[in-house]
Design an enzyme around this catalytic site. Sequence first.
Site, PDB file in Angstrom:
ATOM      1  N   GLY A 166     -10.633  59.876 -52.052  1.00 32.46           N
ATOM      2  CA  GLY A 166     -11.545  60.996 -51.760  1.00 32.46           C
ATOM      3  C   GLY A 166     -12.387  61.428 -52.941  1.00 32.46           C
ATOM      4  O   GLY A 166     -12.999  62.483 -52.920  1.00 32.46           O
ATOM      5  N   ALA A 167     -12.430  60.619 -53.996  1.00 27.33           N
ATOM      6  CA  ALA A 167     -13.194  61.009 -55.182  1.00 27.33           C
ATOM      7  C   ALA A 167     -14.599  60.417 -55.168  1.00 27.33           C
ATOM      8  O   ALA A 167     -15.370  60.626 -56.098  1.00 27.33           O
ATOM      9  CB  ALA A 167     -12.446  60.578 -56.440  1.00 27.33           C
ATOM     10  N   SER A 178     -12.374  54.144 -52.880  1.00 26.72           N
ATOM     11  CA  SER A 178     -11.021  53.602 -52.751  1.00 26.72           C
ATOM     12  C   SER A 178     -10.868  52.869 -51.418  1.00 26.72           C
ATOM     13  O   SER A 178     -10.162  51.859 -51.345  1.00 26.72           O
ATOM     14  CB  SER A 178      -9.987  54.718 -52.880  1.00 26.72           C
ATOM     15  OG  SER A 178     -10.232  55.714 -51.925  1.00 26.72           O
ATOM     16  N   ASP A 231     -20.938  49.612 -51.600  1.00 32.59           N
ATOM     17  CA  ASP A 231     -19.588  49.634 -52.159  1.00 32.59           C
ATOM     18  C   ASP A 231     -18.951  48.244 -52.139  1.00 32.59           C
ATOM     19  O   ASP A 231     -18.483  47.733 -53.160  1.00 32.59           O
ATOM     20  CB  ASP A 231     -18.710  50.626 -51.389  1.00 32.59           C
ATOM     21  CG  ASP A 231     -19.300  52.023 -51.372  1.00 32.59           C
ATOM     22  OD1 ASP A 231     -20.303  52.250 -52.063  1.00 32.59           O
ATOM     23  OD2 ASP A 231     -18.758  52.888 -50.675  1.00 32.59           O
ATOM     24  N   ASP A 270     -28.669  52.851 -49.516  1.00 36.69           N
ATOM     25  CA  ASP A 270     -28.246  51.489 -49.135  1.00 36.69           C
ATOM     26  C   ASP A 270     -28.446  51.229 -47.644  1.00 36.69           C
ATOM     27  O   ASP A 270     -28.943  50.180 -47.249  1.00 36.69           O
ATOM     28  CB  ASP A 270     -26.808  51.165 -49.605  1.00 36.69           C
ATOM     29  CG  ASP A 270     -25.719  52.079 -49.085  1.00 36.69           C
ATOM     30  OD1 ASP A 270     -26.037  53.138 -48.495  1.00 36.69           O
ATOM     31  OD2 ASP A 270     -24.534  51.727 -49.259  1.00 36.69           O
ATOM     32  N   HIS A 284     -27.431  57.179 -51.093  1.00 38.71           N
ATOM     33  CA  HIS A 284     -27.843  57.264 -49.685  1.00 38.71           C
ATOM     34  C   HIS A 284     -29.095  56.438 -49.391  1.00 38.71           C
ATOM     35  O   HIS A 284     -29.870  56.784 -48.491  1.00 38.71           O
ATOM     36  CB  HIS A 284     -28.051  58.730 -49.255  1.00 38.71           C
ATOM     37  CG  HIS A 284     -26.744  59.443 -49.033  1.00 38.71           C
ATOM     38  ND1 HIS A 284     -26.036  59.351 -47.863  1.00 38.71           N
ATOM     39  CD2 HIS A 284     -25.996  60.220 -49.860  1.00 38.71           C
ATOM     40  CE1 HIS A 284     -24.928  60.067 -47.959  1.00 38.71           C
ATOM     41  NE2 HIS A 284     -24.869  60.598 -49.175  1.00 38.71           N
TER      42      HIS A 284
HETATM   43  C1  GLA Z   1     -20.693  56.029 -49.430  1.00 45.93           C
HETATM   44  C2  GLA Z   1     -21.022  54.811 -48.582  1.00 45.93           C
HETATM   45  C3  GLA Z   1     -22.080  53.943 -49.265  1.00 45.93           C
HETATM   46  C4  GLA Z   1     -23.291  54.763 -49.694  1.00 45.93           C
HETATM   47  C5  GLA Z   1     -22.865  56.013 -50.445  1.00 45.93           C
HETATM   48  C6  GLA Z   1     -24.020  56.934 -50.730  1.00 45.93           C
HETATM   49  O1  GLA Z   1     -20.075  55.629 -50.614  1.00 45.93           O
HETATM   50  O2  GLA Z   1     -19.875  54.042 -48.347  1.00 45.93           O
HETATM   51  O3  GLA Z   1     -22.454  52.893 -48.411  1.00 45.93           O
HETATM   52  O4  GLA Z   1     -24.100  55.081 -48.605  1.00 45.93           O
HETATM   53  O5  GLA Z   1     -21.887  56.755 -49.724  1.00 45.93           O
HETATM   54  O6  GLA Z   1     -24.930  56.319 -51.570  1.00 45.93           O
END
Ligand code: GLA
Length: 375
Positions: free
Chosen positions: A106-107, A111, A156, A21, A19
């Site tokens: 959802g893991a 994905s 991601d 990014d 949390h």
């Molecule tokens: C999800 C979001 C990312 C990031 C994470 C938490 O995966 O897609 O951008 O904020 O939550 O770190």
Amino acid sequence: MNKIVKVESPGRINLIGEHVDYNGGSVLPGAIDKKVEFIIENIKGSKCFIDSETINKKFEFELSSLEKSNQHWQNYILGTINNIINKRNLKISAFSCKINSSLPIGAGISSSSALISGLAAGLIEINNLQIKKSEIVDIVSDVEHNYIGLKGGIMDQFTILHGQKNKLVHLECHSRNFKYVNAEFNDYQIILLNTNVEHNLANTAYNDRVEECRYALDIINNKYSNKFSYLCEVDSTILESFKVNLDAKVFNRASFVINENLRTYEAAKKLNEFKLVEIGNLMYQSHAGLKDLYEVSCNELDFLVDLTKPYDQIIGSRMMGGGFGGCTINLIHKKFKDEFLDIAHKSYFEKFRIDVTPIEISISDGVKIKNLQTG
Ligand code: GLA
């Protein structure tokens, strides 16, 4: 002859830096060997055909009509194409696409970003469009923000596109500068434990956190003449001075974010120095903050993290990704793995009547594209 490409688009893990990014902080993720695979073929006409073998569903659409669908999964595809054609003003030919995935949905291993990033990269390749990876990151983010409704950061997509075998990506999200760090854990291995729960309203709660951080930043900036572009630029002593001005909840959110960012720098340093125990401690601290200050954990995740604590053979554990379900990430001694997985399975089932699924991963390359047939 039609052109055909095969695309492999991996999921990601994140060792630490959760949390942060979307707050301009730094993260320590890596691409993994579980992935979404696509076979994309250019075809004549204007109709496109999508066949997802994973969810056993098909659909077709015209390139000229890319409105949002009421079938949520179709929006990942429609949004990607809409972005390329209508936002970037680029031309693509009609295509057929078969999708097959070994990434659990959802893991919390991304994905959805793997799906969008892989499709975007494949369509760019097959249509010979000159688009850099960093622009693909923006395309994918935009689709997630506007078609899927998740106001996420870039961790991601960036990892999925830039991942490298046996390396974590220490990425500074504000500047997009990054360094590869050896993912060398010696006798220990990364194992994910999937809670197999995905609590409702995860997207809403996620977007609420984004808003709360923005709010904290606005209040701080009001006093500091808009000095800070991101919450992660604010140092802890400045934040402390706002303890009385900020609502306790918002203060806690900001406090977590600022400290999590510092923990990530520390963890990247410790990984370079091969100080694994220290990394493990940082992972536990990260989890405590995500649970108590950021409030994105859940009973199932907390239970699995707590379960690891009595064992010296486990260096660290924490929830991973957005939260409210999904996986924990654990650094477990290879010789203790089987015994612990057995313990985890039994205790988790006893408590929640749900099977926990272990996911063994290795750190792998980012998106790969292979031309199977050149037109
Ligand atoms: C999800 C979001 C990312 C990031 C994470 C938490 O995966 O897609 O951008 O904020 O939550 O770190």
